[in-house]
Design an enzyme around this catalytic site. Structure first.
Site, PDB file in Angstrom:
ATOM      1  CB  SER A  80      -9.329  27.525 103.058  1.00  0.00           C
ATOM      2  OG  SER A  80      -8.332  28.456 103.389  1.00  0.00           O
TER       3      SER A  80
HETATM    4  N1  SAH Z   1      -7.162  31.908 100.186  1.00  0.00           N
HETATM    5  C1  SAH Z   1      -6.656  30.415  99.897  1.00  0.00           C
HETATM    6  C2  SAH Z   1      -5.958  30.012 101.445  1.00  0.00           C
HETATM    7  C3  SAH Z   1      -4.684  30.418 101.517  1.00  0.00           C
HETATM    8  S1  SAH Z   1      -3.272  30.090 102.700  1.00  0.00           S
HETATM    9  C4  SAH Z   1      -7.577  29.439  99.597  1.00  0.00           C
HETATM   10  O1  SAH Z   1      -8.585  29.922  98.998  1.00  0.00           O
HETATM   11  O2  SAH Z   1      -7.578  28.205  99.700  1.00  0.00           O
HETATM   12  C5  SAH Z   1      -2.861  31.638 103.157  1.00  0.00           C
HETATM   13  C6  SAH Z   1      -1.900  32.264 101.898  1.00  0.00           C
HETATM   14  O3  SAH Z   1      -1.399  33.292 102.777  1.00  0.00           O
HETATM   15  C7  SAH Z   1      -0.575  31.463 101.635  1.00  0.00           C
HETATM   16  O4  SAH Z   1      -0.610  30.949 100.271  1.00  0.00           O
HETATM   17  C8  SAH Z   1       0.404  32.425 102.037  1.00  0.00           C
HETATM   18  O5  SAH Z   1       1.643  32.156 101.219  1.00  0.00           O
HETATM   19  C9  SAH Z   1      -0.175  33.646 101.894  1.00  0.00           C
HETATM   20  N2  SAH Z   1       0.303  34.426 102.874  1.00  0.00           N
HETATM   21  C10 SAH Z   1       1.175  34.580 103.982  1.00  0.00           C
HETATM   22  N3  SAH Z   1       1.703  35.694 104.542  1.00  0.00           N
HETATM   23  C11 SAH Z   1       1.203  36.621 103.583  1.00  0.00           C
HETATM   24  C12 SAH Z   1       1.501  38.130 103.430  1.00  0.00           C
HETATM   25  N4  SAH Z   1       2.005  38.735 104.238  1.00  0.00           N
HETATM   26  N5  SAH Z   1       0.875  38.615 102.280  1.00  0.00           N
HETATM   27  C13 SAH Z   1       0.152  38.190 101.234  1.00  0.00           C
HETATM   28  N6  SAH Z   1       0.271  36.596 101.469  1.00  0.00           N
HETATM   29  C14 SAH Z   1       0.781  35.790 102.627  1.00  0.00           C
END
Ligand code: SAH
Length: 214
Positions: free
Chosen positions: A61
């Protein structure tokens, strides 16, 4: 990067009501080396205030968004936080640096493995290990065995709130999640639960997260 984060707070204050970042949030972000959370060929860009590709089609992010979520979570020492979407682990690290004990779920095994190894060695300024519990799986079910959580934060966007999240939110408690359809911008939404379990929802800012997948 932190100066740009502060500028974004000022620019979005008319929607968020937050004029500037909490100094504790900036301090936590200063403690966590963001360049360690991106692929090696992206390190040069790690301190810019924008999202970056991290593999498996996912992103780390934008720092402003990480700061905004951290501020909305308002964590103190020992706050129990559930994060949906560990990704590279950066948001989890910032929340833990604020004192939170973090439970985080990631759907992609590869990302979950990499995040686990990055987060394992992190310590706070006193040298105490930061506290994480990581799981690979579908975060839409939450983490019932560890509930209730004072805070739940989603970094992948559902179309509607999965009922287990609201059920696993403590009273009082706060949930922060982007809500909206796939392929569109979402509304960053805060749901506050009071002592009696009553829910109040507020809209914070238009954002763009990856969709919550099943
Ligand atoms: N928290 C991260 C951003 C992650 S982007 C940061 O600090 O930068 C969002 C993430 O959610 C992705 O890695 C994706 O694989 C995950 N994701 C998508 N659907 C999901 C689900 N149902 N359960 C868990 N993770 C999920």
């Amino acid at each position: 990067m932190l100066a740009t984060v502060s500028r974004h707070f000022a620019e979005t204050a008319r929607w968020t009501g937050l004029e500037k970042p909490d100094p504790r949030v900036l301090e936590a972000m200063r403690c966590i080396p963001r360049d360690r959370f991106v692929p090696t060929d992206r390190r040069a860009a790690a301190w810019e205030d924008r999202p970056l590709e991290i593999g498996s089609g996912q992103t780390i992010s934008q720092p402003f968004v990480v700061a905004l979520l951290a501020q909305l979570c308002d964590c103190v020492q020992g706050t129990r936080v559930l994060e949906i979407g560990t990704g590279c682990g950066y948001q989890a690290a910032v929340l833990a640096a604020l004192g939170a004990e973090v439970w985080s779920i990631e759907l992609e095994p590869e990302l979950a493995r990499e995040a686990a190894s990055r987060l394992a060695g992190l310590r706070d300024l006193e040298g105490e290990p930061l506290r994480f519990h990581l799981r690979t799986g579908d975060g839409s079910r939450g983490w019932p065995e560890a509930a209730p959580f004072a805070r739940i934060v989603a970094t992948a966007a559902p179309v509607v709130l999965p009922p287990p999240w609201l059920a696993q939110l403590a009273a009082p408690g706060r949930l922060v999640a982007p809500l909206g359809p796939v392929g569109d911008t979402q509304m960053l939404t805060v749901v506050d639960k009071d002592e009696d379990g009553r829910l109040e929802q507020s809209r914070v800012l238009s954002v763009r997260f990856v969709p919550l997948r099943h």
